[in-house]
Write a protein that holds these residues in place. Structure first.
Motif, PDB file in Angstrom:
ATOM      1  N   ASP A 105       0.788  -1.249   0.000  1.00 39.31           N
ATOM      2  CA  ASP A 105       0.000   0.000   0.000  1.00 39.31           C
ATOM      3  C   ASP A 105       0.813   1.288   0.000  1.00 39.31           C
ATOM      4  O   ASP A 105       0.583   2.181   0.815  1.00 39.31           O
ATOM      5  CB  ASP A 105      -0.963   0.040   1.204  1.00 39.31           C
ATOM      6  CG  ASP A 105      -1.975  -1.083   1.150  1.00 39.31           C
ATOM      7  OD1 ASP A 105      -2.158  -1.634   0.058  1.00 39.31           O
ATOM      8  OD2 ASP A 105      -2.573  -1.408   2.183  1.00 39.31           O
ATOM      9  N   GLU A 107       1.178   4.743  -1.300  1.00 43.37           N
ATOM     10  CA  GLU A 107       0.161   5.601  -1.929  1.00 43.37           C
ATOM     11  C   GLU A 107       0.741   6.850  -2.588  1.00 43.37           C
ATOM     12  O   GLU A 107       0.057   7.527  -3.341  1.00 43.37           O
ATOM     13  CB  GLU A 107      -0.876   5.997  -0.866  1.00 43.37           C
ATOM     14  CG  GLU A 107      -1.755   4.808  -0.495  1.00 43.37           C
ATOM     15  CD  GLU A 107      -2.565   5.019   0.771  1.00 43.37           C
ATOM     16  OE1 GLU A 107      -2.247   5.957   1.525  1.00 43.37           O
ATOM     17  OE2 GLU A 107      -3.502   4.241   0.993  1.00 43.37           O
ATOM     18  N   ARG A 133      -5.861   0.180  -3.072  1.00 44.34           N
ATOM     19  CA  ARG A 133      -5.293   1.131  -2.098  1.00 44.34           C
ATOM     20  C   ARG A 133      -3.815   1.420  -2.346  1.00 44.34           C
ATOM     21  O   ARG A 133      -3.055   1.595  -1.415  1.00 44.34           O
ATOM     22  CB  ARG A 133      -5.427   0.596  -0.663  1.00 44.34           C
ATOM     23  CG  ARG A 133      -6.832   0.469  -0.156  1.00 44.34           C
ATOM     24  CD  ARG A 133      -6.859   0.302   1.344  1.00 44.34           C
ATOM     25  NE  ARG A 133      -5.928  -0.683   1.846  1.00 44.34           N
ATOM     26  CZ  ARG A 133      -6.123  -1.987   1.790  1.00 44.34           C
ATOM     27  NH1 ARG A 133      -7.213  -2.479   1.240  1.00 44.34           N
ATOM     28  NH2 ARG A 133      -5.224  -2.818   2.282  1.00 44.34           N
TER      29      ARG A 133
END
Length: 246
Positions: A105, A107, A133
């Motif tokens: 994850d 981001e 995500r």
């Protein structure tokens, strides 16, 4: 998500992108819109396992660069994704034990780009990112990777845990970065290895951490308690490189 990157706007353009085999990460569709062309796009999205977000008109207008989105905007990968198998083949061709980066994850596109750049310089055979995500291969990622995206394969997988399990069956083992772990200098990081780097804020998720064979911590001497994700990836990757050379 950065919208200024590889966005495709309008019904025909989005449909054409699917048909041409381009990797579409995500489709944004006007909430409540269900006419023929939109339904065809939704069918294609399902067929290609593309994430679909239904959003308000204001959101689409905000994302749109052309002002002619016709109720649909697709977010496409700036680069094609590889398969995990390709990475193992690459290691085999080079006569090296596999060395992969797995990102739980991440981001921030700048972090992803910097990690891909580090992976390339450290001689890793590929980078694995999850579908949900997490940021995809946008133009920002490509730019931050300083060209490394052209050489280091990136695979997108539905389930990171399942991928780790499959790779373990092929003889790989895994180390994740976490403050509560064993100092990295005290671990044997040679052989076929996967380096797992966690999210910028929360670190490696509990389920992924449980799948790892080792938890490595980076010695910290300062007053603050954590490193940026891409810097942590670099520090650990180069301890792996040092042990491989050694």
């Amino acid at each position: 998500m950065r919208y200024e990157e590889m966005t495709i706007e309008g019904r025909n353009a989005v449909m054409e992108a699917f048909r041409s085999g381009k990797t579409i990460d995500r489709v944004y569709v006007l909430k409540g819109c269900q006419d023929g062309p939109i339904n065809s796009i939704l069918r294609e999205a399902r067929k290609h396992d593309t994430l679909v977000n239904f959003v308000a008109k204001e959101r689409l207008d905000q994302m749109s660069e052309t002002g002619k989105h016709q109720g649909v905007i697709a977010s496409a990968a700036a680069y094609a994704y590889a398969e995990v198998e390709d990475m193992l083949k690459l290691a085999e061709e080079k006569g090296e034990p596999p060395f992969l980066f797995l990102l739980d994850d991440i981001e921030d596109p700048h972090n992803l780009g910097a990690i891909i750049r580090t992976a390339n310089l450290a001689g890793a055979h590929g980078v694995i990112i999850p579908k949900r995500r997490a940021v995809g291969l946008t133009a920002t990622v490509a730019r931050t990777s300083a060209g490394a995206l052209n050489y280091t394969p990136v695979a997108k997988v539905t389930n990171l845990n399942a991928t780790i399990e499959e790779l373990k069956e092929k003889g790989m083992w895994f180390v994740c970065a976490d403050m509560g772990g064993t100092t990295m200098y005290d671990l044997n990081l040679t052989g076929p290895i996967g380096l797992v780097i966690g999210n910028e804020g929360d670190g490696v998720s509990r389920l992924v951490k449980e799948k790892c064979d080792f938890v490595a911590s980076i010695p910290m001497k300062g007053e603050i308690d954590s490193l940026n994700a891409s810097v942590a990836a670099g520090v650990l990757a180069y301890e792996i490189v040092r042990q491989r050379i050694g």
